[in-house]
Write a protein that holds these residues in place. Structure first.
Motif, PDB file in Angstrom:
ATOM      1  N   PHE A 120       1.067  -1.084   0.066  1.00  0.00           N
ATOM      2  CA  PHE A 120      -0.296  -0.193  -0.037  1.00  0.00           C
ATOM      3  C   PHE A 120       1.211   0.753  -0.199  1.00  0.00           C
ATOM      4  O   PHE A 120       1.999   1.344   0.240  1.00  0.00           O
ATOM      5  CB  PHE A 120      -0.974   0.336   1.535  1.00  0.00           C
ATOM      6  N   ILE A 161      -0.712   5.806   6.923  1.00  0.00           N
ATOM      7  CA  ILE A 161      -0.209   4.835   7.092  1.00  0.00           C
ATOM      8  C   ILE A 161       0.330   3.666   8.366  1.00  0.00           C
ATOM      9  O   ILE A 161       0.055   2.803   8.226  1.00  0.00           O
ATOM     10  CB  ILE A 161       1.975   4.962   6.916  1.00  0.00           C
ATOM     11  N   LEU A 180      -2.651   2.797  10.015  1.00  0.00           N
ATOM     12  CA  LEU A 180      -3.523   2.312  10.404  1.00  0.00           C
ATOM     13  C   LEU A 180      -3.715   1.158   9.157  1.00  0.00           C
ATOM     14  O   LEU A 180      -4.123   0.174   9.210  1.00  0.00           O
ATOM     15  CB  LEU A 180      -4.483   3.307   9.795  1.00  0.00           C
ATOM     16  N   ASP A 188      -0.285  -0.122   7.933  1.00  0.00           N
ATOM     17  CA  ASP A 188      -0.512  -0.937   8.354  1.00  0.00           C
ATOM     18  C   ASP A 188      -0.643  -2.305   9.022  1.00  0.00           C
ATOM     19  O   ASP A 188      -0.646  -3.136   9.257  1.00  0.00           O
ATOM     20  CB  ASP A 188       1.115  -0.980   9.718  1.00  0.00           C
TER      21      ASP A 188
END
Lengths: 132, 306
Positions: B229, B240, B242, B244
């Motif tokens: 992503f 970012i 979130l 992960d």
């Protein structure tokens, strides 16, 4: 001194005010600390507050964050938070928010500690995170 | 220019001449902070008077320091910002920045046979909103979409350049460019301007030749990598960690499973609601595209307009 004079423990609201004053005293040579206050007041309702390094208070009902990865933490908390979570659920939410945020920050990490504060007492658990 | 002969100094300031023939005399407008440096003999030429016109004139001939002798006007030819445009004495230059940040956040997530890319539709400049309805997503081929936040003019220019290069490729190879090739070309195009970069934060999303979802992350000068992503722009720090947690399943003990495109779109909407709340440059609406081998689906999701 407060407890001696007032013969009761300090409520979080009073403590937050005290902390704010201590920080503002050093307005032109501040303590480099941005604290977060969490506790239960005398009625048992939860209280949250945060301050910047010179003592400007912000109280919220949902969550407060502070630190080098505060952007990351805001993102995580905003998405994962729900009101009225139970003790265990809140612990899980906090732990995930913290771990995910510090993993994306070079200056934070090496594990974590979560304290859940209830009328019965404080439940503290250590988190094992990435050791880098 | 800083060396003024002692004779000239004498006539202007009526200060005694220095007995030392090698002494350099300095006369200049200095702001308060630079005055000390000058007194200590350091040469300093202020470029921008950010202290708003609070200047004093200082002359030092090696022996005597004359401050504020009042011969030269202070701050009288300055405009509101307190900058002398070179009319009176020193050539004060106004710092012109070729870059401007127009805001925005982009997010791309790859799946088994699809890729989802989303970007908010707000265009801003400083604290002002210029438009609530500008697209930051640009399809480069039928199977590949580029999302860019940053400086809009640089983004537009970059897209023109890429479109042209892709036309040339299609003409020479008699087929449209595959997504990994587009990724490489974008990286090269950005590095071409290594020393005056495009102020564009890109994410590239698409399906590769095997039909699997592909997402590439870039920095401003063309370093890129294929990733599960990618988020970039002003709201990236909110998104970012979130991603992960939810997409890469980091720090989780429950089992990881492949997500459907519709589930990922719901996650993207939640993520942009978060970014819209906490980032002033993100909001208004989110344009979401799902890219599959058979085509691109679009959706516009409204956010808070504050």
């Amino acid at each position: 001194l407060y407890e001696l004079r007032e013969e009761r423990t300090m409520t979080p609201q009073v403590f937050t005010n005290l902390l704010s004053n201590i920080l503002y005293e050093k307005r032109f040579g501040p303590y480099f600390a941005e604290p977060v206050v969490a506790g239960l007041d005398e009625k048992g309702s939860p209280y949250l507050a945060t301050m910047d390094l010179i003592g400007a208070i912000e109280t919220t009902k949902d969550f407060v964050v502070s630190g080098t990865c505060d952007g990351n933490l805001y993102g995580m908390c905003e998405t994962l938070y729900k009101p009225d979570l139970g003790k265990e659920e809140l612990f899980e939410t906090l732990a995930q928010a913290l771990l995910a945020s510090v993993d994306r920050d070079a200056l934070s990490g090496w594990g974590g500690v979560v304290h859940i504060i209830t009328k019965e007492g404080v439940m503290s658990r250590e988190l094992k995170g990435r050791q880098d | 220019r800083r060396k003024i002969s002692s004779k000239k100094l004498q006539s202007r300031n009526q200060t005694p001449t220095s007995p030392n023939p090698h002494a350099t005399t300095m006369t200049s407008f200095l702001s308060a902070t630079a005055a000390v440096r000058s007194r200590n003999g350091e040469k300093c030429l202020p470029i921008h008077n950010s202290e708003g016109g609070a200047t004093i004139s200082v002359s030092f001939d090696g022996q005597n320091l004359a401050i504020g002798t009042g011969k030269y006007p202070t701050a009288s030819y300055h405009d509101d910002v307190g900058i002398d445009h070179g009319i009176t004495q020193a050539p004060w230059e106004r710092r012109f920045s070729p870059y401007e940040f127009n805001g925005g956040t982009t997010l791309a997530i790859s799946g088994k046979d699809y890729a989802v890319v989303a970007a908010d539709t707000r265009l801003s400049s400083g604290y002002e909103i210029l438009s609530r309805n500008i697209s930051k997503l640009h399809p480069l081929t039928e199977k590949c979409v580029l999302g860019s936040a940053g400086c809009k003019t640089d983004v537009d220019q970059l897209r023109s350049v890429l479109d042209i290069k892709m036309k040339v490729y299609a003409h020479n190879h008699r087929k449209p460019m595959a997504t990994p090739s587009v990724a490489q070309m974008l990286g090269n195009t950005l590095y071409y301007k290594r020393f005056f970069p495009y102020y564009a934060f890109n994410v590239l999303a698409g399906v590769d030749s095997e039909g699997k979802g592909a997402v590439y992350s870039y920095d401003a000068i063309g370093s890129f990598e294929r990733t599960p992503f990618s988020a970039s722009g002003s709201g990236q720090s909110f998104l970012i960690p979130l991603m992960d947690n939810v997409i890469s399943h980091k720090n989780r003990l429950d089992e990881k499973r492949d997500l459907e495109a519709e589930e990922v779109v719901e996650i993207v909407k939640d993520a942009f609601i978060t970014a819209g709340e906490r980032d002033i440059y993100t909001g208004d609406a989110v344009e979401i595209m799902i890219i599959r081998s058979d085509g691109i689906q679009k959706e516009l999701f409204q956010l808070k307009a504050d």
